[in-house]
Design an enzyme around this catalytic site. Structure first.
Site, short mmCIF file in Angstrom:
data_model
loop_
_atom_site.label_atom_id
_atom_site.label_comp_id
_atom_site.label_asym_id
_atom_site.label_seq_id
_atom_site.Cartn_x
_atom_site.Cartn_y
_atom_site.Cartn_z
N HIS A 36 -34.74 104.13 46.44
CA HIS A 36 -35.95 104.00 45.61
C HIS A 36 -37.08 103.25 46.27
O HIS A 36 -38.11 103.02 45.64
CB HIS A 36 -35.62 103.27 44.30
N LYS A 56 -47.53 99.08 34.69
CA LYS A 56 -46.39 99.15 35.59
C LYS A 56 -46.05 97.73 36.00
O LYS A 56 -46.84 96.81 35.75
CB LYS A 56 -46.72 100.00 36.82
N ARG A 57 -44.89 97.52 36.62
CA ARG A 57 -44.59 96.18 37.12
C ARG A 57 -45.74 95.64 37.96
O ARG A 57 -46.42 96.38 38.65
CB ARG A 57 -43.31 96.20 37.96
N LYS A 79 -48.68 97.76 44.34
CA LYS A 79 -49.25 98.62 43.31
C LYS A 79 -50.75 98.34 43.12
O LYS A 79 -51.46 99.11 42.52
CB LYS A 79 -48.51 98.43 41.99
N THR A 132 -43.35 107.21 38.06
CA THR A 132 -43.08 108.15 36.98
C THR A 132 -44.13 108.01 35.87
O THR A 132 -44.33 108.95 35.11
CB THR A 132 -41.68 107.95 36.36
N LYS A 167 -46.08 110.77 33.21
CA LYS A 167 -46.24 110.63 31.75
C LYS A 167 -47.72 110.77 31.37
O LYS A 167 -48.06 111.41 30.37
CB LYS A 167 -45.73 109.27 31.28
#
Ligand SMILES: *Cc1c(COP(=O)(O)O)cnc(C)c1O
Length: 753
Positions: free
Chosen positions: A315, A494-495, A500, A601, A605
Site C-alpha cells: 500500500h 483524508k489522513r 498528501k 479511494t 468516491k
C-alpha cells in the site's frame, strides 16, 4: 423479507411504535437485522478466503444492512407512518472505530463486495476497544481521546472459539467476536472476525487520554490501533499486537480447514490468506510453526505449503511506512517465530545469494515486506502507476526474481455505501434516467448519452443541492458553523500527512485571502472543507492541523473576507462524516506529491458523486484522468518521473522556491506577528521553517501551478452547463472503480475461489 415494526414494538416494548424514541428504534432495528443475519448460511466453497487486516473501517452498519436485505424502503415507510424519520434513527448508531484511513476503508469495501459476489471469504482482525482515537479540537489544536464506541455498539456477536497465544515467557487467551457481513440482495453471508484478549483491561486507559502502560501486554493488546511507536515500548507493543492477530488467525484457518476436510498437506486447496499491507505478515512463519510444531510437518514441506497460500498487497512506497522490526523484538515476542524467520532468511540466501537489497534480515532488522514477497505467491500494487513504480524502482530486484508474482489491482469502492446509501437523491435520478440495473452492475456509462440533455443536467444539479443541504445541516449540528447556501464546496478529506499536502491547500487559502483583501471578490462564496486525523506522534502533521484551524478562525473573524471565503475542518473525520460531505462536494482535492499516493479511494468516491477532480497525476488519479478525458478533470504539478529524479539527485531545494517573492509572501504569512499572537507560535514557526527550508514533499514546487489551476476551476464553475456536463461525465465513468470489479480481478488472478 416481511417485517412488521408495529407488532415488533408491541412485542418487545409493550408500546406502539409511535411512542418509541429514536435510540430505542435504532436498537430495535439493529436487533432485527442481527436476528435475521444470524440464521443466514455462510457462503460455501472448498477454498475459503481469509482477508487479514489490522483495520476495518466499516462505518455504521444499519443503513447498509437494511439496504442489502432489501427492506430499507419498507422500514422507512413503516416508520414514517408512525411519525418517525429513519434518517434521524440512523444518526443514533455509533460508528465502530476499528480503522484509521484508506487501507481500513478498502478492507471494508472489499468485505462488502466479496459478500455481494457470493464468494466465501471472511475478514480477520482485532477488536480495538478504543480505536485509533477520537479527535477533538481544543485551542485550535488536535486533542486525542479514547473512542469509547464499544460501550454503545450492537453488532458484535460472541463466538465460542478461543485460542492460546504463546509469547516469549508467558501466554494469553483470546476470545472472538463476529460481525455478520451481508451482501447486496444475497441470502448467504460472510463474517468479520475480530479477536480480542480475554484478559484485556479497559481501566488502563484514563477517561480523556490515550496514554496507558504500554508494557502491560497481558492487559493492553487490543486497546488501541497503532499505539504511539515513537519509543521502544510502543514499537514492541505493536509487534505483540501483530503476532497476537496472526497467531489467532492462523489457528482459526487451520481449524476450519480441518473441519472442512483438509489433511493439511492440501491446505492451499482449502484456504487462501490475503494480507492487507505487512501488519499481518507474520502469519507466514506462524502457519509454518503450527504445521511443524503442532502437526509434525517437515519444515520444507510446511514452507512450500505456506508459499502457495499467502498473497500480499503493498500500500505504500513511503520508506518510513515499510515495516522493519528489530530481530531482537521478535525474539522477545516469540522466540520460535524469530527462529523460523531466521531459517526463512537462510533458505532465501542459499537459493538466491546474499543480496542485501532483497534480504529478509539485514543489519539486525526484519523486513516484513521482503518476507511476504519471498514466501507468498502474489504481490500486488493498488493502482497502475503504483504497481509500475514497485516493479520499476522500489521493488525492482524482486520483480526481476519473480515477475510472475507481480500484478496490479486498482482499488475500488462499494457502490452500496458510496452512492446508494449516502446519496439517495443522485441514486434516484440515475434510476429514472438510465434504469436501475446500475445498482447491481455498477455500470453507469449509459449516462453519457444524456450529456447534452438540459433536463438531466438540471436534475443532477438539483441532486447536488439536496446533498449540500444535508451536509450543511450536519456541519451546523456538529460544529455550529453555517455554510452559505450558494457556496462552492471544495473538499480535501483524508489522513493528515505531508505527502498528501494539506499544507499546499493552506497556502492557496492564504493566497485567496490576500486576493480578496485586494478587492477581487469571487462570484460565489467558496467553502473549503478539510477533515482528517494526524498521528499523535507526527508533529508536523499536528502543526498543519493547527494552521488550518487558525486560518478558519482568522478568516471567519475578517468582515471583508468572510462572506466570500470560509475554511472548515471537520472534527473527528470518519466514515459517517465522509458520507455527508462527499456527496455535497463540487471540487475533489487530490493533490499529493506525484508518486507518493499509492491509489487513493476518496478520489473515486468524489467522482462517483459528481465532484470534479483537481489533482496531480498520482495514484488512481491517472486512471480517472484517462477515463473522463481532458476537459473533465484538472491536472497539474510535477510528474512522478520528475519527482523521482529530484529525490534521486537530491535536486530539490525548498529555499530556492521560498525566495520567490510570490511564494515567500504566502509562507511568511504563517509567522506574521498577529497570526502568531492568536495561535501557538512554536507550532507556526516550526511549520514555517520546515516549509521554507526542507519541504520534503515539495509543496512549494507545485504551489504556483496549483493556484493557477484552482483559479481556472473556479472560473469554469461559473459556466453552469459546461460544469454540469463535466460532473455527468465523472459519474458516468465511475463504474470502473466499483470494488466489485476489483474483487472479481483478485478472485480471477489470485484467489481462485
Ligand atoms: C475513503 C476514506 C479514506 C481514504 O481517503 P484517501 O483520500 O483515499 O486517503 C479515509 N477515511 C475515510 C473515512 C474514508 O471514507
Amino acid at each position: 423479507m416481511k417485517i412488521d415494526l408495529e407488532a415488533r414494538s408491541q412485542e418487545k416494548f409493550g408500546r406502539p411504535l409511535a411512542e418509541l424514541d429514536n435510540p430505542t428504534i435504532c436498537t430495535m432495528l439493529e436487533d432485527l437485522v442481527r436476528e435475521h443475519a444470524a440464521v443466514m448460511p455462510l457462503n460455501d466453497g472448498k477454498r475459503r478466503l481469509y482477508y487479514l487486516s489490522a483495520e476495518f473501517l466499516i462505518g455504521r452498519l444499519l443503513t447498509n444492512n437494511l439496504l442489502e436485505l432489501g427492506i430499507y424502503d419498507d422500514v422507512k415507510s413503516q416508520l414514517a407512518a408512525a411519525g418517525h424519520d429513519l434518517g434521524a434513527v440512523e444518526e443514533c448508531e455509533v460508528e465502530p472505530s476499528l480503522g484509521n484511513g484508506g487501507l481500513g476503508r478498502l478492507a471494508a469495501c472489499f468485505l462488502d463486495s466479496i459478500a455481494t459476489l457470493g464468494l466465501p471469504g471472511d475478514g480477520i482482525g482485532l477488536n480495538w476497544h478504543y480505536g485509533l482515537f477520537h479527535q477533538k479540537f481544543i485551542d485550535l489544536q488536535q486533542a486525542a481521546e479514547p473512542d469509547t464506541w464499544l460501550d454503545r455498539q450492537d453488532w458484535l456477536v460472541k463466538d465460542e472459539k478461543f485460542y492460546t497465544v504463546q509469547f516469549g515467557g508467558f501466554s494469553v487467551k483470546s476470545c472472538l467476536y463476529d460481525i455478520d457481513v451481508l451482501g447486496y440482495q444475497r441470502t448467504t453471508k460472510n463474517r468479520l472476525r475480530l479477536f480480542d484478549l480475554e484478559s484485556v483491561d479497559d481501566s488502563l486507559v484514563p477517561p480523556n487520554s490515550i496514554d496507558f502502560d504500554k508494557t502491560a501486554i497481558k492487559k493492553n493488546l487490543t486497546l488501541f490501533l497503532y499505539p504511539d511507536d515513537s519509543d521502544d515500548a510502543g514499537r514492541l507493543l505493536r509487534v505483540y499486537q501483530e503476532y497476537f492477530m496472526v497467531s489467532n488467525a492462523a489457528q482459526l484457518i487451520i481449524d476450519e480447514a480441518q473441519e472442512r476436510g483438509s489433511n493439511l498437506h492440501d491446505l492451499p486447496d482449502y484456504a487462501v490468506v490475503h494480507i492487507n499491507d505487512t501488519h499481518p505478515s507474520m502469519v507466514i512463519p506462524e502457519l509454518i510453526r503450527l504445521l511443524v510444531d503442532e502437526h509434525s510437518f517437515d519444515f520444507d514441506e510446511a514452507v512450500s505449503i505456506v508459499k502457495n497460500m499467502v498473497a500480499y498487497t503493498n500500500h505504500t512506497i513511503l520508506a518510513e511506512a515499510l515495516e522493519k522490526w528489530p530481530l531482537k523484538s521478535l525474539q522477545t515476542v516469540s522466540p520460535r517465530i524469530a527462529e523460523i524467520i531466521e531459517k526463512l532468511d537462510e533458505l532465501e540466501k542459499k537459493e538466491y545469494g546474499d543480496n542485501p537489497d532483497v534480504a529478509i534480515i539485514r543489519d539486525g532488522a526484519v523486513h516484513m515486506a521482503h518476507m511476504a514477497i519471498h514466501y507468498g505467491f502474489s504481490i500486488n500494487g493498488v493502482a497502475a502507476l503504483h504497481t509500475k513504480i514497485l516493479e520499476d524502482t522500489e521493488l525492482h530486484p524482486f520483480y526481476e526474481m519473480y515477475p510472475e508474482k507481480f500484478s496490479n489491482k486498482t482499488n475500488g469502492i462499494t457502490f452500496r455505501r458510496w452512492i446508494m446509501d449516502c446519496n439517495p437523491a443522485l441514486s434516484s435520478v440515475l434510476d429514472d434516467v438510465i434504469g436501475t440495473d446500475w445498482r447491481t452492475t455498477c455500470d453507469l456509462t449509459g449516462l453519457m448519452a444524456y450529456k447534452d440533455d438540459d433536463s438531466v443536467l438540471q436534475r443532477l444539479d438539483d441532486a447536488k443541492d439536496k446533498a449540500k443541504i444535508s451536509m450543511r445541516d450536519f456541519i451546523w449540528k456538529n460544529q455550529g458553523v453555517h455554510i452559505p447556501e450558494d457556496a462552492i464546496i471544495d473538499v480535501q478529506v483524508k489522513r493528515i500527512h505531508e505527502y498528501k499536502r494539506q499544507q499546499m491547500l493552506a497556502l492557496y487559502i492564504i493566497w485567496k485571502y490576500l486576493d480578496i483583501k485586494n478587492g477581487n471578490i469571487p462570484p460565489h462564496p467558496i467553502t473549503i472543507i478539510f477533515g482528517g486525523k494526524a498521528a499523535p506522534a507526527y508533529t508536523i502533521a499536528q502543526d498543519i492541523i493547527h494552521l488550518i484551524l487558525m486560518l478558519s478562525r482568522w478568516i471567519a473573524a475578517d468582515p471583508v473576507v468572510s462572506p466570500h471565503l470560509q475554511v472548515i475542518m471537520i472534527e473527528n473525520y470518519n466514515v459517517s462524516a465522509a458520507e455527508r460531505v462527499i456527496p455535497a462536494a463540487d471540487i475533489s482535492e487530490q493533490i499529493s506529491l506525484a508518486s507518493k499516493e499509492a491509489s487513493g479511494t476518496s478520489n473515486m468516491k468524489f467522482m462517483l458523486n459528481g465532484a470534479v477532480t483537481l489533482c496531480t497525476l498520482d495514484g488512481a488519479n491517472v486512471e480517472i484522468a484517462d477515463l473522463v478525458g481532458d476537459g473533465n478533470i484538472y491536472t497539474f504539478g510535477t510528474s512522478s518521473k520528475e519527482v523521482e529524479h529530484l529525490y534521486a539527485e537530491n535536486a530539490y531545494h525548498a529555499h530556492d522556491y521560498y525566495e520567490k517573492p510570490g511564494i515567500k509572501l504566502l509562507v511568511d504569512f504563517i509567522t506574521n506577528p498577529s497570526f502568531m499572537a492568536l495561535g501557538n507560535a512554536g507550532r507556526l514557526q516550526r511549520l514555517h521553517d520546515d516549509m521554507a527550508n526542507k519541504d520534503w514533499f515539495m509543496a512549494l514546487l507545485d504551489i504556483e501551478e496549483y493556484i493557477q489551476k484552482k483559479e481556472l476551476v473556479l472560473r469554469d464553475f461559473e459556466d453552469r452547463e459546461s460544469w454540469l456536463k463535466k460532473s455527468l461525465v465523472n459519474i458516468a465513468q465511475a463504474g470502473d472503480f466499483s470494488s466489485d470489479r476489483t474483487i472479481r480481478q483478485y478472485n480471477k488472478d489470485i484467489w481462485h475461489l
